[in-house]
Design a protein around this motif. Structure first.
Motif, PDB file in Angstrom:
ATOM      1  N   SER A 119      13.727  13.822  20.821  1.00 27.63           N
ATOM      2  CA  SER A 119      13.651  14.053  22.251  1.00 27.63           C
ATOM      3  C   SER A 119      13.375  15.530  22.481  1.00 27.63           C
ATOM      4  O   SER A 119      13.876  16.384  21.743  1.00 27.63           O
ATOM      5  CB  SER A 119      14.974  13.654  22.908  1.00 27.63           C
ATOM      6  N   ARG A 120      12.570  15.828  23.492  1.00 23.93           N
ATOM      7  CA  ARG A 120      12.281  17.228  23.820  1.00 23.93           C
ATOM      8  C   ARG A 120      11.972  17.346  25.300  1.00 23.93           C
ATOM      9  O   ARG A 120      11.607  16.379  25.972  1.00 23.93           O
ATOM     10  CB  ARG A 120      11.091  17.741  23.006  1.00 23.93           C
ATOM     11  N   ALA A 121      12.121  18.553  25.818  1.00 21.73           N
ATOM     12  CA  ALA A 121      11.747  18.826  27.197  1.00 21.73           C
ATOM     13  C   ALA A 121      10.233  18.995  27.299  1.00 21.73           C
ATOM     14  O   ALA A 121       9.600  19.560  26.404  1.00 21.73           O
ATOM     15  CB  ALA A 121      12.442  20.092  27.684  1.00 21.73           C
ATOM     16  N   VAL A 122       9.679  18.497  28.405  1.00 23.14           N
ATOM     17  CA  VAL A 122       8.251  18.663  28.665  1.00 23.14           C
ATOM     18  C   VAL A 122       8.061  19.084  30.123  1.00 23.14           C
ATOM     19  O   VAL A 122       8.913  18.836  30.976  1.00 23.14           O
ATOM     20  CB  VAL A 122       7.446  17.377  28.400  1.00 23.14           C
ATOM     21  N   ILE A 123       6.926  19.729  30.376  1.00 22.19           N
ATOM     22  CA  ILE A 123       6.523  20.037  31.751  1.00 22.19           C
ATOM     23  C   ILE A 123       5.421  19.068  32.140  1.00 22.19           C
ATOM     24  O   ILE A 123       4.425  18.930  31.427  1.00 22.19           O
ATOM     25  CB  ILE A 123       6.002  21.472  31.884  1.00 22.19           C
TER      26      ILE A 123
END
Length: 256
Positions: A119-123
């Motif tokens: 899981s990772r943050a995205v814009i």
């Protein structure tokens, strides 16, 4: 991730009759060829029931494939998330397959496989927006966020002007309407939305390098079995099976 790798380096390599000091779980699996798996069954698209009532989802597909490669039959024990770790502690099942993150706090009581997705943050921006290419580009930009989300803190840290709404769907709708330029959210949730709304006119503009892995979770003392799960996952990664399952459910590779 470094903690997880350290734990796995100390794990045994094989289970069952071949292990010099097999765990009780390894002995049980060698005898019964059956593994009991705790999962929610209500957490789409990871573990849920389809229209026919069949238990399915990404975590279910991955679990079934790992079990197949280890010569095991899976028996699922559907459990509410609030009782999941209590069920493992009570040995009502042998392993949890339910998007568990390998946190340092959990590592005090449990042992983990290698991650089967990250899981990772995205814009997220509109497809026609080419101005945001790094997290630093959020400075002074309106970003739709949920009030209590960790991703809201990340947007704020990078100088975004926050527009607070209630849900991911609302965040993305504001971006789609052009009322904000971006939203910072979790990649897997965004990909699931994109799969359900293929013509949304949105894109993932930036991916964070920092990731959190989702792992199979066992009681401590079962490192030999965790290592066997990790070996099966490594084989699935090498032959493309893990990536194919990811694309099946999310339309993109969430395994690395």
């Amino acid at each position: 991730m470094k903690l997880l790798k350290t734990l796995l380096l100390s794990a045994a390599v094989v289970f069952g009759a071949q292990a010099a000091h097999a765990s009780a779980l390894a002995d049980s699996l060698a005898k019964t060829k059956t593994i009991r798996v705790g999962t929610e069954g209500t957490y789409a698209p990871f573990t849920f029931h389809d229209e026919s009532g069949k238990l399915t989802g990404y975590d279910i597909d991955v679990t079934n494939e790992v079990a197949k490669r280890l010569g095991l039959t899976v028996v699922y024990q559907e459990t509410l998330w609030d009782g999941m770790f209590a069920g493992l502690n009570a040995k009502r099942f042998d392993v949890i397959a339910n998007q568990v993150s390998a946190t340092p706090e959990r590592a005090k009581k449990y042992t983990f496989s290698e991650p089967y997705n990250v899981s990772r943050a995205v814009i997220v921006t509109r497809e026609d927006n080419n101005k945001i290419n790094t997290f630093a580009d959020l400075k002074g930009v309106k970003s739709a966020q949920s009030a209590t989300s960790n991703y809201t803190e990340l947007a704020k840290k990078n100088g975004a002007e926050l527009v607070i709404v209630d849900s991911l769907a609302q965040n993305l709708e504001l971006v789609k309407q052009g009322r904000v330029e971006a939203t910072v959210n979790e990649q897997i949730a965004v990909l699931d939305y994109f799969k359900k709304h293929p013509n949304a006119g949105l894109k993932i503009a930036v991916k964070n390098d920092e990731t959190i892995g989702s792992v199979f979770t066992f009681l401590q003392g079962n490192e030999d079995v965790a290592e066997q799960f990790s070996k099966a996952l490594a084989d699935m990664r090498a032959d493309g099976t893990l990536k194919a399952l990811s694309i099946k459910w999310f339309g993109d590779d969430i395994t690395q």
